[in-house]
Design a protein around this motif. Structure first.
Motif, PDB file in Angstrom:
ATOM      1  N   ALA A 502      -4.676  -2.500   3.658  1.00  0.00           N
ATOM      2  CA  ALA A 502      -5.366  -1.734   2.617  1.00  0.00           C
ATOM      3  C   ALA A 502      -5.215  -2.462   1.289  1.00  0.00           C
ATOM      4  CB  ALA A 502      -4.791  -0.329   2.520  1.00  0.00           C
ATOM      5  N   THR A 503      -6.082  -2.159   0.339  1.00  0.00           N
ATOM      6  CA  THR A 503      -5.991  -2.790  -0.981  1.00  0.00           C
ATOM      7  C   THR A 503      -6.129  -1.753  -2.087  1.00  0.00           C
ATOM      8  OG1 THR A 503      -8.365  -3.243  -1.140  1.00  0.00           O
ATOM      9  CG2 THR A 503      -6.990  -4.948  -0.126  1.00  0.00           C
ATOM     10  N   GLN A 504      -5.518  -2.072  -3.217  1.00  0.00           N
ATOM     11  CA  GLN A 504      -5.695  -1.311  -4.453  1.00  0.00           C
ATOM     12  C   GLN A 504      -5.844  -2.299  -5.604  1.00  0.00           C
ATOM     13  OE1 GLN A 504      -2.206   1.187  -4.722  1.00  0.00           O
ATOM     14  NE2 GLN A 504      -3.065   2.778  -3.397  1.00  0.00           N
ATOM     15  N   TYR A 518      -1.777  -4.271   1.052  1.00  0.00           N
ATOM     16  CA  TYR A 518      -0.704  -3.548   1.720  1.00  0.00           C
ATOM     17  C   TYR A 518      -0.868  -3.685   3.234  1.00  0.00           C
ATOM     18  CZ  TYR A 518      -0.480  -1.200  -2.862  1.00  0.00           C
ATOM     19  OH  TYR A 518      -0.393  -0.910  -4.209  1.00  0.00           O
ATOM     20  N   PRO A 519      -0.093  -4.542   3.893  1.00  0.00           N
ATOM     21  CA  PRO A 519      -0.168  -4.617   5.355  1.00  0.00           C
ATOM     22  C   PRO A 519       0.200  -3.279   5.993  1.00  0.00           C
ATOM     23  CG  PRO A 519       0.993  -6.503   4.438  1.00  0.00           C
ATOM     24  CD  PRO A 519       0.822  -5.528   3.321  1.00  0.00           C
ATOM     25  N   PRO A 520      -0.257  -3.035   7.218  1.00  0.00           N
ATOM     26  CA  PRO A 520       0.048  -1.763   7.875  1.00  0.00           C
ATOM     27  C   PRO A 520       1.544  -1.585   8.107  1.00  0.00           C
ATOM     28  CG  PRO A 520      -1.005  -3.283   9.405  1.00  0.00           C
ATOM     29  CD  PRO A 520      -1.107  -3.896   8.044  1.00  0.00           C
ATOM     30  N   THR A 521       1.979  -0.329   8.086  1.00  0.00           N
ATOM     31  CA  THR A 521       3.382   0.033   8.324  1.00  0.00           C
ATOM     32  C   THR A 521       3.447   0.983   9.514  1.00  0.00           C
ATOM     33  OG1 THR A 521       3.313   1.910   6.794  1.00  0.00           O
ATOM     34  CG2 THR A 521       3.888  -0.249   5.871  1.00  0.00           C
ATOM     35  N   SER A 522       4.633   1.518   9.758  1.00  0.00           N
ATOM     36  CA  SER A 522       4.846   2.322  10.970  1.00  0.00           C
ATOM     37  C   SER A 522       4.127   3.664  10.932  1.00  0.00           C
ATOM     38  CB  SER A 522       6.346   2.546  11.181  1.00  0.00           C
ATOM     39  OG  SER A 522       6.919   3.170  10.037  1.00  0.00           O
ATOM     40  N   GLY A 523       3.776   4.160   9.749  1.00  0.00           N
ATOM     41  CA  GLY A 523       3.076   5.444   9.711  1.00  0.00           C
ATOM     42  C   GLY A 523       3.058   6.032   8.314  1.00  0.00           C
ATOM     43  N   TRP A 524       2.293   7.109   8.149  1.00  0.00           N
ATOM     44  CA  TRP A 524       2.212   7.792   6.858  1.00  0.00           C
ATOM     45  C   TRP A 524       3.527   8.481   6.523  1.00  0.00           C
ATOM     46  CZ3 TRP A 524      -1.552   5.786   4.503  1.00  0.00           C
ATOM     47  CH2 TRP A 524      -2.787   5.556   5.108  1.00  0.00           C
ATOM     48  N   GLY A 555     -13.170  -1.182  -6.509  1.00  0.00           N
ATOM     49  CA  GLY A 555     -12.635  -0.176  -5.611  1.00  0.00           C
ATOM     50  C   GLY A 555     -11.795  -0.775  -4.510  1.00  0.00           C
ATOM     51  N   GLY A 556     -10.734  -0.042  -4.126  1.00  0.00           N
ATOM     52  CA  GLY A 556      -9.855  -0.508  -3.073  1.00  0.00           C
ATOM     53  C   GLY A 556     -10.413  -0.207  -1.694  1.00  0.00           C
ATOM     54  N   THR A 557      -9.733  -0.729  -0.687  1.00  0.00           N
ATOM     55  CA  THR A 557     -10.148  -0.525   0.697  1.00  0.00           C
ATOM     56  C   THR A 557      -9.005   0.121   1.466  1.00  0.00           C
ATOM     57  OG1 THR A 557      -9.381  -2.734   1.335  1.00  0.00           O
ATOM     58  CG2 THR A 557     -11.684  -2.513   0.641  1.00  0.00           C
ATOM     59  N   GLY A 558      -9.372   0.899   2.489  1.00  0.00           N
ATOM     60  CA  GLY A 558      -8.341   1.547   3.283  1.00  0.00           C
ATOM     61  C   GLY A 558      -7.532   2.516   2.452  1.00  0.00           C
TER      62      GLY A 558
END
Length: 568
Positions: A502-504, A518-524, A555-558
């Motif tokens: 994701a990006t901001q 922001y690379p993916p992590t284990s969860g929200w 605008g960011g993504t994800g």
């Protein structure tokens, strides 16, 4: 109340002017009061909720940003676009869209007070055709201001229990519905605030809420004013919550967008009591009432932007970070205060007042600070709005032993009008400047403060989204204070449960945008991951924005959730 120069105007909204002003006078209470601070009992993040003002900004630069950044202005109530209001005979000023750039520079949201399109107060009703035409003009002006993202609500009317002309305009409840629908026909996104009564009254509020519920026009944020006496606040909020539940209405956010009477607003001891009760009441925002002149943040600064005694109380408030902790006064009418605990620096910061003589602050839950602590006591006087105070007075600095996590501090010779600050920290010292800034302590626009056991400080900001308009731009503004001008490494704690990067956007002090990935992590809501970048900051205060959407940023993504930033 609004900015009235005549005490007689106060009487029209409250029970009697005499009773109000007697209630407003600081107490000449007996000594021997106790304030209990339970450091182990946090109840919400520090948001500086009560650091705000009605008509706090006169124009785009008065008062100066340098006086506003240290007090961490949460939000402001400003006049409508095309303001006609002439408070106390002054020229119209403070147009919400014209001051928006400065409010944005200091991280403050804005409530737009719509009836301030009229020049007089109490407002002089013309006709429904006139009012609805003005509503359309105001909303369209805001919609056209595509670089303004800090508007957090439309305040449809002000003090209708005092200013609404029923004979000419019909019942206020019906007028609310017509105005609400007129705004929503043009702007379906911006929160609506009301009824903004001069005083909380259960029967009046019941009638309003029932009618609004039945017509589908409930405000997103409930608002009224607390101007008689801070001792009312707890009971008023509790009564409102009971009424809300009894009517089957889901809990609304609360704004007290005017607080403190003329005899109180420039008295730090009295203001400490207001802030304490507003924080405990869980309000989203609260604004100092406007009684005198523009360009002073309601009396916090004098000529050439010099601080008054009351400014220092708000500076102490602005210095707070971490979580607000439970404070318990002996009574609702005397000694009171508010306090947070910042676990990243292990600092307890108690601000209190509203009592004379020798009194006591009892602290519990101090175990994380160790067996020995440094205790610093400061004071700031009631200097009024025309006398500058260059610095608070340091009363004492001592080393004390903590016993079973508890400490009792006697505070001698208090003046009821002064405010005091008690800083408790480990004797080993703390970092020279704050390095970690929790996202939940920052200015949060159209996202949500949430909690997680794995988050730093227990809180984070999530649901950072955007649909591409200045009314839904979602971002977080961090007001940071650094000792020297240089490049800092900025580490961001985050979570990203999307399974993809994701990006901001990242910008600071209104400068150019870069992108953070922001690379993916284990969860929200599961924290521990970090990314790092660099920021070049000036000495002193800076505003760092992380955005999913913002003016001049594509605008960011994800999606990503923010835990903290750390500057090293």
């Amino acid at each position: 109340m609004m900015r009235r120069s005549r005490a007689s105007a106060l009487a029209a909204a409250l029970i009697t002017a005499a009773a109000s002003l007697m209630a407003a006078a600081p107490p000449a209470a007996a000594a021997g009061a106790t304030l209990t601070v339970n450091v182990a009992q946090p109840f919400r993040p520090v948001t500086h909720a009560a650091s705000g003002g009605l008509y706090g900004l006169a124009e785009n630069g008065r008062p100066a940003d340098s006086t506003l950044l240290p007090i961490k202005v949460n939000s402001l109530t400003q006049p409508a676009p095309g303001v006609g209001q002439r408070p106390n005979g002054q020229p119209p000023g403070g147009d919400s869209l014209l001051v928006a750039p400065q409010a944005t520079r200091v991280g403050a949201g804005e409530i737009i007070r719509m009836p301030d399109i009229y020049p007089d107060f109490p407002y002089r009703w013309v006709s429904w055709d006139d009012w609805l035409a003005k509503v359309r003009t105001m909303v369209n002006a805001r919609l056209a201001a595509t670089t303004v993202t800090n508007v957090v609500g439309w305040e449809l009317w002000n003090e209708p229990d005092y200013t609404w002309n029923t004979a000419a305009a019909g019942a206020f409840n019906d007028g609310w519905v017509r105005t609400y629908r007129a705004v929503r026909a043009l702007d379906s996104l911006t929160p609506i605030i009301g009824p903004s009564t001069a005083v909380y009254n259960r029967s009046w509020m019941r009638s309003f809420l029932t009618h609004a519920r039945d017509t589908g026009t409930l405000p997103d944020i409930i608002c009224w004013h607390e101007l008689e006496n801070p001792a009312r606040i707890a009971a008023d909020i509790a009564d409102y919550r009971d009424l809300e539940a009894s009517l089957g209405i889901s809990p609304r956010r609360i704004s007290i967008n005017e607080y403190a009477a003329p005899a109180e607003v420039d008295v730090p001891g009295r203001v400490a009591s207001y802030v304490a009760k507003l924080e405990r009441g869980g309000v989203e925002s609260a604004h100092r009432a406007f009684w005198y002149q523009y360009g002073t943040m309601n009396g916090l600064v004098v000529d050439n932007d010099q601080p008054t005694g009351t400014w220092w109380l708000y500076k102490w408030y602005g210095d707070m970070a971490g979580n607000m902790v439970t404070t318990t006064p002996g009574t609702q009418t005397g000694l009171d205060g508010f306090a947070p605990y910042d676990p990243t620096r292990r600092i307890v910061n108690v601000v209190f007042g509203n009592e004379a003589g020798t009194n006591t602050v009892n602290l519990t839950g101090l175990g994380p600070l160790g067996a020995s602590v440094r205790v610093t006591l400061q004071s700031t006087p009631s200097s009024g709005r025309f006398t500058a105070v260059t610095a608070p007075t340091t009363v004492s600095t001592t080393t004390r032993t903590v016993s079973n996590g508890a400490l009792s501090v006697s505070v001698p010779d208090m003046a009821a009008t002064s405010a005091y600050r008690l800083v408790v920290e480990p004797v080993s010292g703390v970092p020279a400047y704050q390095q970690r800034y929790e996202a939940e302590n920052a200015s949060v626009f159209r996202a949500e403060r949430l909690s997680s056991a794995s988050a730093s400080g227990g809180g984070y900001v999530g649901r950072i989204d955007n649909s591409g308009t200045p009314r839904t731009d979602s971002y977080v503004d961090f007001v940071v204070n650094v000792p020297t001008a240089r490049t800092y490494t900025m580490t961001i704690g985050y979570a990203n449960g999307t399974g993809a990067t994701a990006t901001q956007g990242l910008a600071y002090n209104g400068g150019p945008w870069t992108t953070v990935s922001y690379p993916p992590t284990s969860g929200w809501g599961q924290f521990g991951a970090t990314v790092s970048t660099t920021v070049t900051l000036r000495a002193g205060y800076n505003v760092i924005r992380l955005a999913k959407g913002s003016p001049y940023f594509a605008g960011g993504t994800g999606y990503a959730e923010l835990d903290y930033i750390q500057l090293t």
